[in-house]
Motif scaffolding. Structure first.
Motif, PDB file in Angstrom:
ATOM      1  N   ALA A 103      50.421  36.392  42.795  1.00 34.58           N
ATOM      2  CA  ALA A 103      51.563  37.303  43.154  1.00 34.58           C
ATOM      3  C   ALA A 103      51.755  38.213  42.100  1.00 34.58           C
ATOM      4  O   ALA A 103      52.031  39.315  42.298  1.00 34.58           O
ATOM      5  N   GLY A 104      51.491  37.795  40.639  1.00 33.84           N
ATOM      6  CA  GLY A 104      51.644  38.719  39.725  1.00 33.84           C
ATOM      7  C   GLY A 104      50.365  40.067  39.910  1.00 33.84           C
ATOM      8  O   GLY A 104      50.743  41.114  39.444  1.00 33.84           O
ATOM      9  N   LEU A 105      49.308  39.506  40.307  1.00 31.97           N
ATOM     10  CA  LEU A 105      48.275  40.743  40.452  1.00 31.97           C
ATOM     11  C   LEU A 105      48.709  41.547  41.617  1.00 31.97           C
ATOM     12  O   LEU A 105      48.460  42.887  41.547  1.00 31.97           O
ATOM     13  N   ALA A 106      49.217  41.199  42.512  1.00 31.28           N
ATOM     14  CA  ALA A 106      49.763  41.973  43.854  1.00 31.28           C
ATOM     15  C   ALA A 106      50.738  42.812  43.217  1.00 31.28           C
ATOM     16  O   ALA A 106      50.946  44.025  43.572  1.00 31.28           O
ATOM     17  N   LEU A 107      51.720  42.430  42.338  1.00 29.34           N
ATOM     18  CA  LEU A 107      52.999  43.116  41.859  1.00 29.34           C
ATOM     19  C   LEU A 107      52.175  44.232  40.929  1.00 29.34           C
ATOM     20  O   LEU A 107      52.690  45.550  41.120  1.00 29.34           O
ATOM     21  N   VAL A 108      51.541  43.955  40.028  1.00 30.22           N
ATOM     22  CA  VAL A 108      50.946  45.191  39.153  1.00 30.22           C
ATOM     23  C   VAL A 108      50.035  46.153  39.959  1.00 30.22           C
ATOM     24  O   VAL A 108      50.046  47.281  39.532  1.00 30.22           O
ATOM     25  N   ALA A 109      49.400  45.497  40.945  1.00 25.06           N
ATOM     26  CA  ALA A 109      48.471  46.395  41.666  1.00 25.06           C
ATOM     27  C   ALA A 109      49.491  47.534  42.536  1.00 25.06           C
ATOM     28  O   ALA A 109      49.085  48.700  42.606  1.00 25.06           O
ATOM     29  N   LEU A 110      50.540  46.894  43.249  1.00 23.48           N
ATOM     30  CA  LEU A 110      51.449  47.676  44.026  1.00 23.48           C
ATOM     31  C   LEU A 110      52.165  48.747  43.206  1.00 23.48           C
ATOM     32  O   LEU A 110      52.294  50.048  43.248  1.00 23.48           O
ATOM     33  N   ALA A 111      52.655  48.288  41.858  1.00 19.34           N
ATOM     34  CA  ALA A 111      53.322  49.236  40.985  1.00 19.34           C
ATOM     35  C   ALA A 111      52.448  49.882  39.989  1.00 19.34           C
ATOM     36  O   ALA A 111      53.040  50.713  39.328  1.00 19.34           O
ATOM     37  N   GLN A 112      51.290  49.522  39.940  1.00 18.48           N
ATOM     38  CA  GLN A 112      50.226  50.469  39.152  1.00 18.48           C
ATOM     39  C   GLN A 112      50.721  50.114  37.777  1.00 18.48           C
ATOM     40  O   GLN A 112      50.496  51.225  36.767  1.00 18.48           O
ATOM     41  N   THR A 113      50.916  48.869  37.387  1.00 22.21           N
ATOM     42  CA  THR A 113      51.291  48.601  35.874  1.00 22.21           C
ATOM     43  C   THR A 113      50.350  47.639  35.377  1.00 22.21           C
ATOM     44  O   THR A 113      50.814  46.378  34.903  1.00 22.21           O
ATOM     45  N   TRP A 114      49.168  48.203  35.012  1.00 23.75           N
ATOM     46  CA  TRP A 114      48.144  47.098  34.745  1.00 23.75           C
ATOM     47  C   TRP A 114      48.376  46.507  33.300  1.00 23.75           C
ATOM     48  O   TRP A 114      47.735  45.552  33.174  1.00 23.75           O
ATOM     49  N   ILE A 115      49.268  47.167  32.506  1.00 27.82           N
ATOM     50  CA  ILE A 115      49.339  46.485  31.378  1.00 27.82           C
ATOM     51  C   ILE A 115      49.825  45.353  31.217  1.00 27.82           C
ATOM     52  O   ILE A 115      49.881  44.448  30.279  1.00 27.82           O
ATOM     53  N   LEU A 116      50.718  44.815  32.173  1.00 29.81           N
ATOM     54  CA  LEU A 116      51.277  43.716  32.561  1.00 29.81           C
ATOM     55  C   LEU A 116      50.237  42.616  32.734  1.00 29.81           C
ATOM     56  O   LEU A 116      50.634  41.282  32.674  1.00 29.81           O
ATOM     57  N   VAL A 117      48.822  42.775  33.242  1.00 36.04           N
ATOM     58  CA  VAL A 117      47.881  41.713  33.432  1.00 36.04           C
ATOM     59  C   VAL A 117      47.740  40.824  32.235  1.00 36.04           C
ATOM     60  O   VAL A 117      47.867  39.778  32.391  1.00 36.04           O
ATOM     61  N   PRO A 118      47.324  41.665  31.072  1.00 42.93           N
ATOM     62  CA  PRO A 118      47.219  40.158  29.851  1.00 42.93           C
ATOM     63  C   PRO A 118      48.336  39.812  29.351  1.00 42.93           C
ATOM     64  O   PRO A 118      48.328  38.617  29.080  1.00 42.93           O
TER      65      PRO A 118
END
Length: 290
Positions: A103-118
């Motif tokens: 769900a987190g990957l889907a969220l950052v992909a939709l929001a384009q906030t890749w900094i949140l992945v790490p």
């Protein structure tokens, strides 16, 4: 074999307000600058709830196999009470971590906030290392720091960032308040468990501070949340109305101040969690109206 009811109890539903509240506050902070997104908020909620349930099962597993849950009071301990196979509880924990990660990957992909992945990966690792691994930091008095950072700062500001593309000072104040109240839940829990934790060698912050110091810390954390809420009035005059929600804490505060121990402290956990949720919901409206 544990029943369905026992598995649900083992997920510790009373802790779920700690997952819901930061998403509400982060969404409110985004709405305050007219950039909220309901769909992204729902996905963020899935992330937060999944990680909360995952860490609850992880704690059940790790404390259970170490033997620190043998004489606990409070919620069901699946491993400590020998209700479920430890490996199944561990599998359940990582299953929920997996749901949260997807769900987190889907969220950052939709929001384009890749900094949140790490940061999200670090949150999952920290959730496991709280009581798991060779040298869990929860046994060294750092559990409240984890809760404040990941269920306060990161959860609130991460929610706002995914919706608004930025964070604000109001969002930061909400994150600090949310983190403080969420930490207060853990403080109340660890206050209750001081005797058994000390006996089992689990050096939580409550064990290190002692009974009196832990009670003072609980009140201090509630005070921080009140102060941050009052400061929000600089930008949103009606923000302090959310403090009405903290009235729910009254029985818990009474138990903590009155020297309650053992099972008599269980209401402090429940009322602090519900007070946190009520505060966040009441804060949403004055922030969202701008």
């Amino acid at each position: 074999m544990a029943t369905l009811a026992q598995w649900i109890a083992g997920s510790r539903p009373r802790t779920l307000p700690a997952a819901v509240a930061p998403v509400v506050v982060g969404t409110a902070a985004a709405a305050a600058i007219d950039k909220s997104d309901l769909a992204l908020a729902v996905i963020a909620l899935v992330v937060a709830v999944s990680l909360q349930i995952g860490v609850n099962y992880a704690n059940d597993y790790s404390d259970g196999v170490r033997g620190t849950d043998e004489e606990r009071v409070g919620p069901v301990r699946l491993v400590g009470q020998r209700l479920a196979d430890p490996e199944n509880v561990k599998l359940m924990a990582f299953g929920w971590f997996g749901v949260g990660a997807l769900a987190g990957l889907a969220l950052v992909a939709l929001a384009q906030t890749w900094i949140l992945v790490p940061l999200g990966a670090l949150a999952i690792l920290a959730a496991w290392r709280y009581t798991g691994g060779d040298n869990p930091y929860g046994y060294r008095g750092l559990g409240e720091v984890y809760v404040f950072v990941f269920f306060g700062l990161m959860a609130v500001l991460g929610t706002q960032l995914t919706q608004a593309g930025e964070t604000t000072l109001v969002g930061l104040l909400g994150a600090i308040a949310c983190g403080a109240l969420t930490s207060a839940i853990l403080v109340a829990n660890n206050l209750r468990d001081i005797p058994t934790d000390r006996q089992s060698g689990k050096h939580t912050l409550a064990v290190r501070l002692g009974d009196r110091g832990t009670r003072t810390l609980y009140l201090g954390l509630v005070g921080v949340a009140v102060l941050c809420t009052l400061l929000m009035a600089i930008w949103h005059h009606w923000a302090p109305i959310s403090l009405i929600g903290l009235v729910i804490l009254a029985p818990g505060i009474k138990a903590v101040v009155g020297g309650a121990t053992g099972r008599a402290l269980i209401p402090a956990l429940a009322t602090t969690g519900m007070g946190l949720l009520a505060w966040s919901l009441l804060l949403f409206f004055p922030l969202a109206r701008g």
